[in-house]
Design an enzyme around this catalytic site. Structure first.
Site, PDB file in Angstrom:
ATOM      1  N   GLY A 222       0.778  -1.244   0.000  1.00  0.00           N
ATOM      2  CA  GLY A 222       0.000   0.000   0.000  1.00  0.00           C
ATOM      3  C   GLY A 222       0.808   1.290   0.000  1.00  0.00           C
ATOM      4  O   GLY A 222       0.250   2.364   0.242  1.00  0.00           O
TER       5      GLY A 222
ATOM      6  N   ASP B 102      -8.118 -10.510  -7.736  1.00  0.00           N
ATOM      7  CA  ASP B 102      -7.158 -10.741  -8.822  1.00  0.00           C
ATOM      8  C   ASP B 102      -7.535  -9.820  -9.978  1.00  0.00           C
ATOM      9  O   ASP B 102      -8.671  -9.870 -10.459  1.00  0.00           O
ATOM     10  CB  ASP B 102      -7.260 -12.227  -9.234  1.00  0.00           C
ATOM     11  CG  ASP B 102      -6.271 -12.592 -10.323  1.00  0.00           C
ATOM     12  OD1 ASP B 102      -5.715 -11.668 -10.958  1.00  0.00           O
ATOM     13  OD2 ASP B 102      -6.062 -13.802 -10.540  1.00  0.00           O
TER      14      ASP B 102
ATOM     15  N   ASP C  79       1.656  -1.481 -10.456  1.00  0.00           N
ATOM     16  CA  ASP C  79       3.024  -1.849 -10.057  1.00  0.00           C
ATOM     17  C   ASP C  79       3.077  -3.363  -9.834  1.00  0.00           C
ATOM     18  O   ASP C  79       3.806  -3.874  -8.988  1.00  0.00           O
ATOM     19  CB  ASP C  79       3.373  -1.098  -8.765  1.00  0.00           C
ATOM     20  CG  ASP C  79       4.814  -1.294  -8.354  1.00  0.00           C
ATOM     21  OD1 ASP C  79       5.640  -1.573  -9.225  1.00  0.00           O
ATOM     22  OD2 ASP C  79       5.114  -1.175  -7.146  1.00  0.00           O
TER      23      ASP C  79
ATOM     24  N   LYS D 222       4.349  -0.498 -14.504  1.00  0.00           N
ATOM     25  CA  LYS D 222       5.682  -1.132 -14.479  1.00  0.00           C
ATOM     26  C   LYS D 222       5.750  -2.118 -15.639  1.00  0.00           C
ATOM     27  O   LYS D 222       4.777  -2.835 -15.909  1.00  0.00           O
ATOM     28  CB  LYS D 222       5.858  -1.879 -13.159  1.00  0.00           C
ATOM     29  CG  LYS D 222       7.118  -2.699 -13.077  1.00  0.00           C
ATOM     30  CD  LYS D 222       7.555  -2.900 -11.659  1.00  0.00           C
ATOM     31  CE  LYS D 222       6.840  -4.064 -10.995  1.00  0.00           C
ATOM     32  NZ  LYS D 222       7.203  -4.146  -9.577  1.00  0.00           N
TER      33      LYS D 222
HETATM   34  C1  LIG Z   1       5.692  -4.798  -6.063  1.00  0.00           C
HETATM   35  S1  LIG Z   1       4.227  -5.229  -5.270  1.00  0.00           S
HETATM   36  C2  LIG Z   1       3.327  -3.765  -5.345  1.00  0.00           C
HETATM   37  C3  LIG Z   1       3.806  -2.751  -4.364  1.00  0.00           C
HETATM   38  C4  LIG Z   1       2.891  -1.580  -4.249  1.00  0.00           C
HETATM   39  N1  LIG Z   1       2.895  -0.776  -5.421  1.00  0.00           N
HETATM   40  C5  LIG Z   1       3.267  -0.708  -3.079  1.00  0.00           C
HETATM   41  O1  LIG Z   1       3.681   0.394  -3.288  1.00  0.00           O
HETATM   42  O2  LIG Z   1       3.144  -1.146  -1.936  1.00  0.00           O
HETATM   43  C6  LIG Z   1       3.457  -6.230  -6.467  1.00  0.00           C
HETATM   44  C7  LIG Z   1       2.096  -6.720  -6.043  1.00  0.00           C
HETATM   45  O3  LIG Z   1       1.441  -7.263  -7.168  1.00  0.00           O
HETATM   46  C8  LIG Z   1       0.468  -8.142  -6.667  1.00  0.00           C
HETATM   47  N2  LIG Z   1      -0.094  -8.968  -7.741  1.00  0.00           N
HETATM   48  C9  LIG Z   1       0.534  -9.835  -8.550  1.00  0.00           C
HETATM   49  N3  LIG Z   1      -0.343 -10.413  -9.391  1.00  0.00           N
HETATM   50  C10 LIG Z   1      -1.563  -9.888  -9.100  1.00  0.00           C
HETATM   51  C11 LIG Z   1      -2.873 -10.086  -9.629  1.00  0.00           C
HETATM   52  N4  LIG Z   1      -3.083 -10.960 -10.617  1.00  0.00           N
HETATM   53  N5  LIG Z   1      -3.872  -9.400  -9.099  1.00  0.00           N
HETATM   54  C12 LIG Z   1      -3.667  -8.533  -8.104  1.00  0.00           C
HETATM   55  N6  LIG Z   1      -2.465  -8.289  -7.571  1.00  0.00           N
HETATM   56  C13 LIG Z   1      -1.429  -8.963  -8.066  1.00  0.00           C
HETATM   57  C14 LIG Z   1       1.217  -8.927  -5.645  1.00  0.00           C
HETATM   58  O4  LIG Z   1       0.341  -9.466  -4.700  1.00  0.00           O
HETATM   59  C15 LIG Z   1       2.105  -7.836  -5.025  1.00  0.00           C
HETATM   60  O5  LIG Z   1       1.573  -7.381  -3.817  1.00  0.00           O
END
Ligand SMILES: C[S@@+](CC[C@H](N)C(=O)[O-])C[C@H]1O[C@@H](n2cnc3c(N)ncnc32)[C@H](O)[C@@H]1O
Length: 823
Positions: free
Chosen positions: A56, A92, A117, A157
């Site tokens: 978050g 998701d 991201d 990203k």
């Molecule tokens: C690098 S982190 C994001 C960090 C966030 N931008 C922050 O500032 O805290 C990447 C996130 O992508 C999420 N993610 C990956 N595949 C996903 C999907 N299909 N649906 C939702 N979230 C997804 C993962 O759970 C992870 O928490």
């Protein structure tokens, strides 16, 4: 470019710390901060959707940067802890459910900015991961297209992978301006890059192929470029981007069917040819044979007519037909060529001459042995060099080196080095007979006997010597303890500390482990059949005969270097000492005797100096009182606890040793105006305060100060008790192991049903087995993320011991504590 470490402490860079300091949930916050600083899209946004938002930090940044009352919706697969001003939910982003949920929160509004991201679980298969990431980006673009307002911003990203250019191209079709940038907070080792796409065109209709990964990245999927692929997957057509082959500019190709049959590479022909010719104008024997073959059916003929329209099954049929034709022509096929290959591989191996074999084995063992010795020698040299360097840098005490080398392989009790020593003659004269007997036993048992080569017996001797060395170490420890106890008993018996007496031949310190010639029954004790006489002789060659080891160590200090009397007594032999017990008449005798006397009085003097500082009354009845004091306070472990630890006392000891001062002078000096002060009726605080200042400041010499400094350094350099205990434990265990080994090898050596060689080999095996360490049981740490999130029981693919950890929770707990502390 240097490789930036991303694991361990490498992860905890300045952004990590900054994030913790500012209360952001992840260091990723700085990426959005830096992107927004450059493009300024958050300030003008009233509605933001943050896709893949957990934990978050981007939402936190959005709350700070956007106008008050803005709508921020965050979604992620993982739960997001509530953030004031942010609506978050778990879903998701690739699902319709997520779309519906977003719609529910946004109602009729459109988003000014969509952030993304997301990163799928990154495993080891980079290609697959990067493809998944690109798919996720495309999915987020799909959502952005649905929810973005015209002119809105999509910040995402992207990984610099094979799909990167395709993605950029698609972004370009949908947005006015696309910028790809890598903010400074994004690690260099990461392949991630951020695309800020501004000015959403909001087309009324978007071709679904743009947003479908199967079509968007279709060209890239077609990786099959080999002839095999063209034959077995003819539906995948590859454009000839590289142009046509050199010298071949025709599009249509024909090859004779007989060539196809005879060729070693039929696949290449099928892949690059349009037609297989079965009939020519000129008569051909092989072609007519092919035509006459029953297998050459109409179907096959049709296939041959146009290869470009054929599919996988047809190609297979053609290949089968080729095999049949080859069999008919008597050409080798896989079936027929197999036995031939086997035949080729059979090689006659002549049995090796037995003697030659043994010699080769011996040579190999010798080589191995000499390599090992070289390695050991090199290690030892390295260790010594390191030690000397440490010494030069004042990181260790000089005595450490002596101790280590004595206990190391080159130690003074190594039997090997003893063999070359002249002491061995003395040994032979003494109880060496026992040792000889032992050797005889060994020889008769076959260990190192003439039945084997010198090298084998060398190996065994080395092993036995090492064993003996270790036993000797254990014995020494036991012996030292026993001696110390004996000494204490003796001292308590006569009530006087022999300290530095010339008559004393025994050791007088706990550290002292060697023993004297005059020892009686203990000498009878044997360690693995090695009589103690061996050690006695060695001791007599190295120690200072006139002094106990502790005293000798003390007088070895630089400060006492140039004292003639001490040097003389050092050089004299035990025998000479014995004769000087008679009254000394010559001047040299007097000189020799003098320091000893002085030293004895010196110790008394030092004791008395301490006494006088305590109480002047004790000084009056000095001898008697000093004894009492020793009994009451100084005698720990049955020995006076006099230790020279101050430069003042060292100066005094030096003066006493050199004869600059006598006991009388010392006593004299202690009588002064404070000696008989009446303390009756004086308050305690006054006496206490006075006692601090009434002592005379005694002069100290530079050498004495230096000697004390060295001594303190040596003390500080000693290992702590725990380490010493651990070392002793290790030694003890090693000795136990060796004892077991010795017993086993004895049994083996006496075994009758075995040849000498077998015995030697079995013993060598035992030794090498004993050397091996049991492998440590490792515990695999599994982080509870991805597929392992929230699982119960053993994670998939993990064998043995394991532990499930949650890294994020740990970090957050720490951060919470820190924040609570600050408040
Ligand atoms: C690098 S982190 C994001 C960090 C966030 N931008 C922050 O500032 O805290 C990447 C996130 O992508 C999420 N993610 C990956 N595949 C996903 C999907 N299909 N649906 C939702 N979230 C997804 C993962 O759970 C992870 O928490």
């Amino acid at each position: 470019m240097g490789f930036q470490k991303k694991t361990g402490k490498g992860r905890l860079d300045k952004y990590y710390r900054l994030a913790k300091e500012k209360g952001y949930r992840a260091r990723a916050a700085f990426k959005l901060l830096q992107l927004n600083k450059k493009y300024g899209f958050l300030q003008d946004s009233k509605v933001v959707i943050d896709l893949c938002a957990a934990p978050g930090s981007w939402c936190q940044v959005a709350v700070e940067a956007m106008p008050r009352g803005s709508l921020i919706v965050g979604v992620d697969l993982s739960p997001i802890k509530p953030i004031p001003g942010v609506i978050s939910f778990q879903s998701d982003i690739t699902t319709d459910k997520c779309r519906a949920e977003l719609r529910r929160h946004l109602k009729t509004w459109k988003a000014d900015t969509v952030l993304h991201d997301g990163a799928p679980n990154v495993g080891t298969a980079w290609i697959q991961d990067s493809f998944n990431q690109a798919e996720l980006t495309l999915q987020s673009l799909k959502l952005a297209c649905e929810f973005l307002v015209e002119g809105g911003t999509f910040c995402t990203k992207v990984f610099r992978s094979a799909q990167y250019n395709q993605l950029l191209w698609i972004f370009g079709q949908l947005f006015d301006k696309v910028d790809a940038t890598k903010p400074p907070s994004s690690r260099n080792v990461s392949a991630e890059i951020f695309c800020v796409c501004r000015g959403f065109k909001a087309p009324k209709h978007i071709d679904p192929r743009f947003l479908d990964p199967r079509t968007a990245f279709a060209d890239l999927k077609e990786t099959a470029s080999t002839d095999e692929a063209r034959v077995y997957k003819p539906e995948l057509k590859k454009r000839k981007r590289g142009g046509y082959e050199e010298g071949d500019y025709t599009l249509y190709k024909e090859v004779l069917a007989s060539e196809f049959v005879e060729s070693g590479d039929p696949i290449a022909i099928l892949a690059n040819t349009n037609r297989l010719v079965l009939e020519t104008l000129e008569p051909s024997l092989s072609l007519s044979a092919l035509n006459k073959m029953p297998a050459t059916t109409l179907e096959i003929r049709q296939y041959c007519a146009d290869l470009k329209v054929l599919g996988r099954t047809e190609f297979k049929k053609l290949l089968k037909w080729r095999i049949l034709a080859r069999e008919a022509f008597g050409l080798p096929t896989k079936k027929t060529s197999k036995p031939a290959a086997v035949e080729e591989e059979v090689v006659e191996v002549e049995p090796m001459d037995e003697e030659l074999k043994i010699q080769e084995e011996l040579q190999a063992m010798r080589d191995k042995d000499s390599a090992k010795r070289k390695r050991d020698k090199r290690k030892e040299n390295e260790r010594r060099t390191k030690e000397i360097r440490r010494l030069q840098m004042h990181m260790t005490a000089p005595m450490d080196i002596g101790i280590e080398s004595a206990s190391g392989q080159e130690g003074m009790f190594r039997l090997k080095s003893l063999e070359t020593d002249t002491v061995v003659n003395k040994v032979a004269r003494g109880r060496m007979t026992v040792l000889t007997q032992q050797q005889k036993n060994d020889q008769s048992s076959g260990i190192g006997s003439s039945g084997e080569t010198d090298d084998e017996s060398d190996d065994l001797n080395d092993a036995l010597e090492r064993e003996l060395d270790q036993h000797w170490d254990t014995y020494q420890e036991r012996r030292a303890n026993y001696e110390a106890r004996l000494k204490r008993q003796k001292q308590e018996g006569d009530g006087e500390w022999g300290g530095v007496s010339a008559d004393e031949q025994e050791s007088s310190d706990d550290d002292l482990v060697e023993e004297s010639d005059d020892e009686d029954d203990e000498d009878e004790e044997e360690v693995n059949g090695v009589p103690q006489r061996l050690l006695t002789d060695l001791d007599s060659t190295t120690g200072s005969p006139g002094l106990s080891k502790r005293a000798a160590k003390f007088f070895n200090q630089d400060i006492f270097k140039n004292i003639a009397g001490l040097e003389l007594s050092d050089s004299e032999s035990v025998a000479d000492e014995a004769t000087t017990e008679a009254p000394a008449t010559s001047t040299s005798d007097i000189k020799t005797a003098r320091p000893e006397k002085s030293l004895r009085t010196g110790s008394e003097g030092i004791a008395k100096e301490n006494i006088s500082a305590k109480d002047e009354k004790e000084a009056e009845t000095e001898t008697q009182e000093a004894d009492d004091w020793e009994h009451d306070r100084g005698r720990s472990n049955g020995r006076p606890n006099i230790d020279i630890i101050t430069a003042e006392a060292m100066t005094l000891a030096h003066q006493l040793a050199t004869g600059q001062k006598s006991t009388h002078d010392l006593i004299d000096e202690n009588f002064d105006k404070y000696a008989f002060r009446d303390r009756d009726g004086l308050p305690d605080w006054f006496i206490e305060d006075e006692s601090k200042h009434e002592r005379k400041q005694k002069p100290i010499t530079k050498e004495a100060a230096q000697a004390i400094k060295e001594r303190t350094r040596a003390l500080n350099a000693r290992p702590i008790k725990k380490v010493r205990e651990a070392q002793a434990r290790k030694k003890f265990k090693a000795a136990q192991r060796l004892e077991k080994l010795r017993k086993k090898s004895d049994l083996l050596a006496n075994e009758e049903g075995m040849t000498e060689k077998e015995k030697a080999e079995s013993i060598a095996k035992l030794i090498s087995k004993a050397k091996k360490k049991a492998p440590k049981r490792s515990v695999k740490v599994v982080v509870a993320r991805g597929v392992n999130r929230g699982i119960q029981g053993r994670p998939k693919g993990v064998k043995g011991r394991y532990k499930i950890v949650d890294a994020r929770m740990k970090k957050e707990m720490r951060a919470q504590k820190r924040i609570a502390k600050r408040k």
